[in-house]
Design a protein around this motif. Structure first.
Motif, PDB file in Angstrom:
ATOM      1  N   THR A 120      -4.601  -2.445   8.399  1.00 43.86           N
ATOM      2  CA  THR A 120      -4.210  -1.356   7.498  1.00 43.86           C
ATOM      3  C   THR A 120      -2.760  -0.933   7.740  1.00 43.86           C
ATOM      4  O   THR A 120      -2.042  -0.584   6.807  1.00 43.86           O
ATOM      5  CB  THR A 120      -5.146  -0.152   7.649  1.00 43.86           C
ATOM      6  N   LEU A 148      -7.004   3.107   2.168  1.00 41.72           N
ATOM      7  CA  LEU A 148      -7.388   1.794   2.658  1.00 41.72           C
ATOM      8  C   LEU A 148      -8.533   1.950   3.645  1.00 41.72           C
ATOM      9  O   LEU A 148      -8.508   2.873   4.486  1.00 41.72           O
ATOM     10  CB  LEU A 148      -6.205   1.102   3.355  1.00 41.72           C
ATOM     11  N   TYR A 192      -9.888  -0.470  -1.202  1.00 40.67           N
ATOM     12  CA  TYR A 192      -8.599   0.182  -1.445  1.00 40.67           C
ATOM     13  C   TYR A 192      -8.617   0.855  -2.809  1.00 40.67           C
ATOM     14  O   TYR A 192      -9.423   0.518  -3.687  1.00 40.67           O
ATOM     15  CB  TYR A 192      -7.456  -0.847  -1.384  1.00 40.67           C
TER      16      TYR A 192
END
Length: 446
Positions: free
Chosen positions: A419, A440, A377
């Protein structure tokens, strides 16, 4: 303490009350205004380069200090972001009209006993003035370390450069305000420019899309999903967040995520350079640290205009699941969600790329078993907060601990659902006002 312009009755620098300086400060339009995320990128970069826990941009009035960016703390109301000018160190660069460097605040005779040391946890402090176009010191760019330390010449040079960048941003705004009246006489030209801007934004969105893989193509034995969440606070559309997943060589695969410290066409250039360099080198160097070292060398050779943080993982299938190595270059650590729901951090902190050829990077090994998931991330996922004036000034930042808790809630979810769950948690926290872009990338062993 001796200041070039002397002191006033309260012992603070006399220049704080200088009419010319105060006029220049007023012209900046920063006095009494709320914090701005526009300055956060520079403050975050100052913190990353120096390793300090706090970096700040402030504007210093005659009797008050106005905090424009402290990205490591949640935004509060206007009164929470100003204080008496003598209650912090920010007036020192104003009084000196130059840098003020402290290596041991408690024992330095210039700062010993200062009321800011305890509340701010000042072990060491380094600040440079923000200067108006007429050379008046109107604010400061500073970093605070909780422990005494020696500042390196490279760190101080970078802080001076960042202070100049803040000065240029503020002075550009002053110049734009000065010319705004002239725009009223060119309304037709402005409307044409607005139409061009709409077209440019469309091109920018297409460019941004081209910098992200349109469809992830993982190995058949790997469940993968990615999500890109753009900032909602305006500004340039093209950002420096990117990710990629590809087969490096034979049984080895590579996943990478990067975050360029900036936006616009310059960020697009660095993003493109990074993606294609990594794809070219990943098959030749299966150690992530080696690949990122080569990217750093390429950025310096090509005179890349912006810095870059990245996390790169190289992995292969094993009879038990997946085994790999992972390297962090100034990037937040990766997270592993075990099948049990437990969350682990993985990665050894390393230097960001494109700043110096003397980077220190190291690989960390990791393994995934069936049901385990690896999450990469960008920092937008650990710096979410409500907008200034949202009515919730005391709500804490959505930080790395909040992200870990949210990831733990995704036990038994696949990569796409994981996600989606994190994206929903971020949106709920910041209320639709994302101050930074977020990418992400989730990899899961089914």
């Amino acid at each position: 303490m001796d200041y070039p312009g002397g002191v006033r009755a309260d012992g603070l620098p006399a220049v704080l009350s200088d009419p010319d300086r105060l006029a220049s400060l007023t012209a900046t339009g920063q006095v009494g205004t709320a914090p701005e995320p526009a300055f956060d990128d520079l403050a975050r970069l100052a913190s990353s380069v120096t390793g300090c826990g706090i970096a700040a941009v402030t504007f210093v009035g005659e009797y008050r200090t106005y905090w424009k960016s402290v990205p490591h703390l949640p935004y509060g109301g206007p009164e929470a972001w100003q204080n008496a000018v003598g209650d912090d160190f920010c007036y020192f660069p104003i009084g000196m009209n130059g840098p003020f460097i402290v290596e041991d605040a408690v024992n330095d005779p210039r700062t010993a006993g200062h009321p800011a040391i305890g509340p701010w946890g000042v072990g060491a402090w380094a600040g440079f003035p923000i200067v108006s176009t007429d050379k008046q010191p109107v604010g400061s760019m500073c970093v605070i370390d909780a422990s005494p330390r020696k500042w390196t010449p490279g760190e101080l040079e970078t802080l001076a450069t960042l202070a100049r960048a803040v000065s240029n941003e503020v002075n550009l705004r002053v110049a734009l305000r000065a010319t705004s009246n002239a725009l009223d006489t060119a309304r037709v030209a402005l409307e044409t420019a607005q139409a061009s801007l709409v077209r440019a934004r469309g091109l920018a969105e297409s460019l941004q899309a081209s910098l992200l893989p349109p469809v992830l193509r993982p190995a058949p034995w790997l469940d993968a999903a990615a999500r890109y969440l753009p900032a909602t606070r305006g500004g340039e559309t093209v950002t420096g967040d990117f990710y990629d997943l590809f087969q490096a060589r034979g049984p080895y695969w590579t996943a990478v995520m990067g975050d360029v410290c900036g936006k616009g066409t310059e960020a697009a250039k660095v993003t493109a350079l990074a993606r294609y360099t990594l794809r070219a080198d990943a098959g030749d160097h299966l150690h992530p640290a080696g690949v990122l070292n080569r990217l750093n060398a390429a950025m310096l050779t090509q005179h890349a205009p912006l810095f870059l943080t990245a996390v790169l993982a190289t992995f292969r299938r094993t009879p038990a699941g997946l085994a790999g190595r992972l390297c962090l270059a100034g990037h937040p650590p990766a997270l592993i969600r075990r099948a049990s729901g437990a969350v682990e951090r993985v990665g050894i902190t390393g230097h960001l790329l494109g700043y110096t050829d003397a980077v220190e990077l190291a690989d960390a090994r990791f393994r995934l078993l069936p049901g385990d998931l690896l999450l990469l991330y960008t920092d937008g996922a650990i710096e979410a907060r409500p907008a200034p004036g949202s009515g919730e000034p005391q709500q804490p930042m959505f930080d790395d601990q909040a992200l870990a808790r949210t990831l733990a809630e995704t036990r038994d979810l696949d990569a796409a659902a994981t996600t989606a769950h994190i994206a929903a948690a971020l949106a709920s926290h910041h209320g639709g006002w994302a101050s930074d872009d977020t990418a992400l990338l989730a990899l899961r062993i089914p």
